[in-house]
Design a protein around this motif. Structure first.
Motif, PDB file in Angstrom:
ATOM      1  N   GLY A 173      -7.087   1.905   5.784  1.00  0.00           N
ATOM      2  CA  GLY A 173      -5.849   1.680   6.517  1.00  0.00           C
ATOM      3  C   GLY A 173      -4.644   1.619   5.599  1.00  0.00           C
ATOM      4  N   GLU A 174      -4.825   0.997   4.433  1.00  0.00           N
ATOM      5  CA  GLU A 174      -3.722   0.935   3.465  1.00  0.00           C
ATOM      6  C   GLU A 174      -3.330   2.331   2.987  1.00  0.00           C
ATOM      7  OE1 GLU A 174      -4.774  -3.482   1.593  1.00  0.00           O
ATOM      8  OE2 GLU A 174      -5.400  -1.658   0.559  1.00  0.00           O
ATOM      9  N   ILE A 175      -4.321   3.146   2.654  1.00  0.00           N
ATOM     10  CA  ILE A 175      -4.040   4.495   2.153  1.00  0.00           C
ATOM     11  C   ILE A 175      -3.410   5.356   3.244  1.00  0.00           C
ATOM     12  CG2 ILE A 175      -5.107   6.612   1.289  1.00  0.00           C
ATOM     13  CD1 ILE A 175      -7.145   4.808  -0.161  1.00  0.00           C
ATOM     14  N   LEU A 176      -3.933   5.276   4.459  1.00  0.00           N
ATOM     15  CA  LEU A 176      -3.356   6.029   5.566  1.00  0.00           C
ATOM     16  C   LEU A 176      -1.921   5.573   5.836  1.00  0.00           C
ATOM     17  CD1 LEU A 176      -6.541   5.961   7.795  1.00  0.00           C
ATOM     18  CD2 LEU A 176      -5.442   8.054   6.979  1.00  0.00           C
ATOM     19  N   GLY A 177      -1.690   4.269   5.736  1.00  0.00           N
ATOM     20  CA  GLY A 177      -0.341   3.739   5.925  1.00  0.00           C
ATOM     21  C   GLY A 177       0.615   4.213   4.848  1.00  0.00           C
ATOM     22  N   TYR A 178       0.147   4.286   3.614  1.00  0.00           N
ATOM     23  CA  TYR A 178       0.977   4.783   2.510  1.00  0.00           C
ATOM     24  C   TYR A 178       1.394   6.231   2.761  1.00  0.00           C
ATOM     25  CZ  TYR A 178       2.153   6.687  -2.065  1.00  0.00           C
ATOM     26  OH  TYR A 178       2.779   7.336  -3.099  1.00  0.00           O
ATOM     27  N   ILE A 204      -8.576  -2.192  10.198  1.00  0.00           N
ATOM     28  CA  ILE A 204      -7.582  -1.159   9.905  1.00  0.00           C
ATOM     29  C   ILE A 204      -6.180  -1.681  10.212  1.00  0.00           C
ATOM     30  CG2 ILE A 204      -7.666   0.012  12.148  1.00  0.00           C
ATOM     31  CD1 ILE A 204      -7.476   2.664  10.640  1.00  0.00           C
ATOM     32  N   HIS A 205      -6.060  -2.538  11.213  1.00  0.00           N
ATOM     33  CA  HIS A 205      -4.779  -3.179  11.514  1.00  0.00           C
ATOM     34  C   HIS A 205      -4.319  -4.008  10.317  1.00  0.00           C
ATOM     35  CE1 HIS A 205      -1.865  -4.777  14.570  1.00  0.00           C
ATOM     36  NE2 HIS A 205      -1.767  -5.713  13.643  1.00  0.00           N
ATOM     37  N   ASN A 206      -5.238  -4.780   9.745  1.00  0.00           N
ATOM     38  CA  ASN A 206      -4.897  -5.584   8.576  1.00  0.00           C
ATOM     39  C   ASN A 206      -4.441  -4.715   7.409  1.00  0.00           C
ATOM     40  OD1 ASN A 206      -5.500  -7.980   9.882  1.00  0.00           O
ATOM     41  ND2 ASN A 206      -7.606  -8.070   9.127  1.00  0.00           N
ATOM     42  N   GLY A 207      -5.127  -3.575   7.207  1.00  0.00           N
ATOM     43  CA  GLY A 207      -4.736  -2.675   6.132  1.00  0.00           C
ATOM     44  C   GLY A 207      -3.327  -2.141   6.318  1.00  0.00           C
ATOM     45  N   LEU A 208      -2.997  -1.724   7.532  1.00  0.00           N
ATOM     46  CA  LEU A 208      -1.651  -1.235   7.818  1.00  0.00           C
ATOM     47  C   LEU A 208      -0.621  -2.354   7.677  1.00  0.00           C
ATOM     48  CD1 LEU A 208      -2.603   0.927  10.908  1.00  0.00           C
ATOM     49  CD2 LEU A 208      -1.649   1.824   8.777  1.00  0.00           C
ATOM     50  N   LEU A 209      -0.974  -3.545   8.137  1.00  0.00           N
ATOM     51  CA  LEU A 209      -0.047  -4.677   8.066  1.00  0.00           C
ATOM     52  C   LEU A 209       0.211  -5.104   6.621  1.00  0.00           C
ATOM     53  CD1 LEU A 209       1.593  -6.469   9.966  1.00  0.00           C
ATOM     54  CD2 LEU A 209      -0.334  -8.060  10.017  1.00  0.00           C
ATOM     55  N   ASN A 210      -0.756  -4.859   5.731  1.00  0.00           N
ATOM     56  CA  ASN A 210      -0.549  -5.144   4.309  1.00  0.00           C
ATOM     57  C   ASN A 210       0.616  -4.334   3.744  1.00  0.00           C
ATOM     58  OD1 ASN A 210      -2.698  -6.907   4.225  1.00  0.00           O
ATOM     59  ND2 ASN A 210      -4.140  -5.439   3.371  1.00  0.00           N
ATOM     60  N   TYR A 211       0.876  -3.157   4.340  1.00  0.00           N
ATOM     61  CA  TYR A 211       1.924  -2.274   3.829  1.00  0.00           C
ATOM     62  C   TYR A 211       3.199  -2.335   4.648  1.00  0.00           C
ATOM     63  CZ  TYR A 211      -0.820   0.011   0.206  1.00  0.00           C
ATOM     64  OH  TYR A 211      -1.515   0.278  -0.948  1.00  0.00           O
ATOM     65  N   PHE A 212       3.071  -2.632   5.933  1.00  0.00           N
ATOM     66  CA  PHE A 212       4.260  -2.722   6.790  1.00  0.00           C
ATOM     67  C   PHE A 212       4.490  -4.198   7.152  1.00  0.00           C
ATOM     68  CE2 PHE A 212       2.475   1.576   7.705  1.00  0.00           C
ATOM     69  CZ  PHE A 212       3.489   2.302   7.088  1.00  0.00           C
ATOM     70  N   ASP A 213       5.041  -4.923   6.171  1.00  0.00           N
ATOM     71  CA  ASP A 213       5.128  -6.377   6.262  1.00  0.00           C
ATOM     72  C   ASP A 213       5.883  -6.876   7.496  1.00  0.00           C
ATOM     73  OD1 ASP A 213       4.147  -5.874   3.754  1.00  0.00           O
ATOM     74  OD2 ASP A 213       5.738  -6.876   2.656  1.00  0.00           O
ATOM     75  N   LYS A 214       6.938  -6.167   7.873  1.00  0.00           N
ATOM     76  CA  LYS A 214       7.835  -6.656   8.915  1.00  0.00           C
ATOM     77  C   LYS A 214       7.506  -6.081  10.293  1.00  0.00           C
ATOM     78  CE  LYS A 214      11.608  -7.298   5.608  1.00  0.00           C
ATOM     79  NZ  LYS A 214      13.012  -6.924   5.249  1.00  0.00           N
TER      80      LYS A 214
END
Length: 219
Positions: free
Chosen positions: A40-45, A86-96
């Motif tokens: 999720g973090e990589i996809l979010g990046y 995967i939500h947590n991974g995305l939230l790690n990158y989109f803080d707000k």
């Protein structure tokens, strides 16, 4: 629909996907959840490269610096329960980011080979004019993603829509292409060729919800 298949280029994501698929490694549910989160973090990046940016002046201890910062009002929506890591991974990158959660599951009426998607729980902020990131780690038939989006429509019309999955099937990707607008983006770590008779991805990895959180009682 714009499809961004990250498996088309080699990266460290290959390692996380391999471990998620590996029947021996995936017995460690904590590692499975973490690998979904890292995906999720990589996809979010990668997704972040397509957002809107504006120049901002930042005060440092020694002066000022100009940085281009994202300028999108983001809402992250994940499909429970498999979507939590995967939500947590995305939230790690989109803080707000604001957050939405929805439950969607397969209900088998008469036999294992036929089902309908049931949506029950839904909590969502206003979506009008915002950037919606809709995440579900497994994209099999695509019906869950479409049913989820239909349930979100009363909350407003997003300006941009990004769909995020870890592993999908070609049939599911094709199904989404028919139900989402051409300017929708799909971000996915791997696309497999086949669905079996029960609508599960082959080779896939199994049931992501069960692997992450334990087996559930069937409806």
């Amino acid at each position: 629909m714009h499809v961004h298949n990250l498996s088309e280029q080699n990266s460290i994501l290959n390692t996380f996907i391999a471990e998620m698929r590996n029947i021996s490694v995936q017995k460690d549910s904590m590692r499975f959840r973490r690998n979904i989160e890292r995906a999720g973090e990589i996809l979010g990046y990668e997704l972040s490269k397509t957002l809107d940016y504006q120049s901002s002046e930042i005060t440092t201890p020694l002066g000022t610096a100009k940085e281009n910062l994202p300028n999108n009002d983001i809402v992250l929506c994940s499909v429970l329960r498999a979507g939590v890591p995967i939500h947590n991974g995305l939230l790690n990158y989109f803080d707000k980011a604001e957050n939405a959660f929805i439950s969607a599951y397969r209900h088998h009426k008469h036999n294992p080979e036929s089902f309908e998607i049931i949506v029950e729980y839904l909590a969502c902020p206003n979506l009008e004019g915002k950037t919606l990131i809709l995440a579900d780690p497994m994209l099999a038939t695509g019906q869950s993603m479409v049913a989820t989006f239909e349930a979100l429509k009363p909350f407003g019309t997003p300006k941009n829509i990004h769909l995020v999955s870890v592993i999908g099937a070609k049939a599911g990707v094709d199904y989404l292409s028919k139900h989402f607008t051409k300017d929708t983006h799909l971000w996915i770590a791997a696309i497999d060729d086949t669905l079996n008779d029960r609508g599960y991805i082959v080779p896939g990895l199994g049931d992501a919800g069960d692997l992450a959180f334990g087996e559930k009682l069937q409806h």
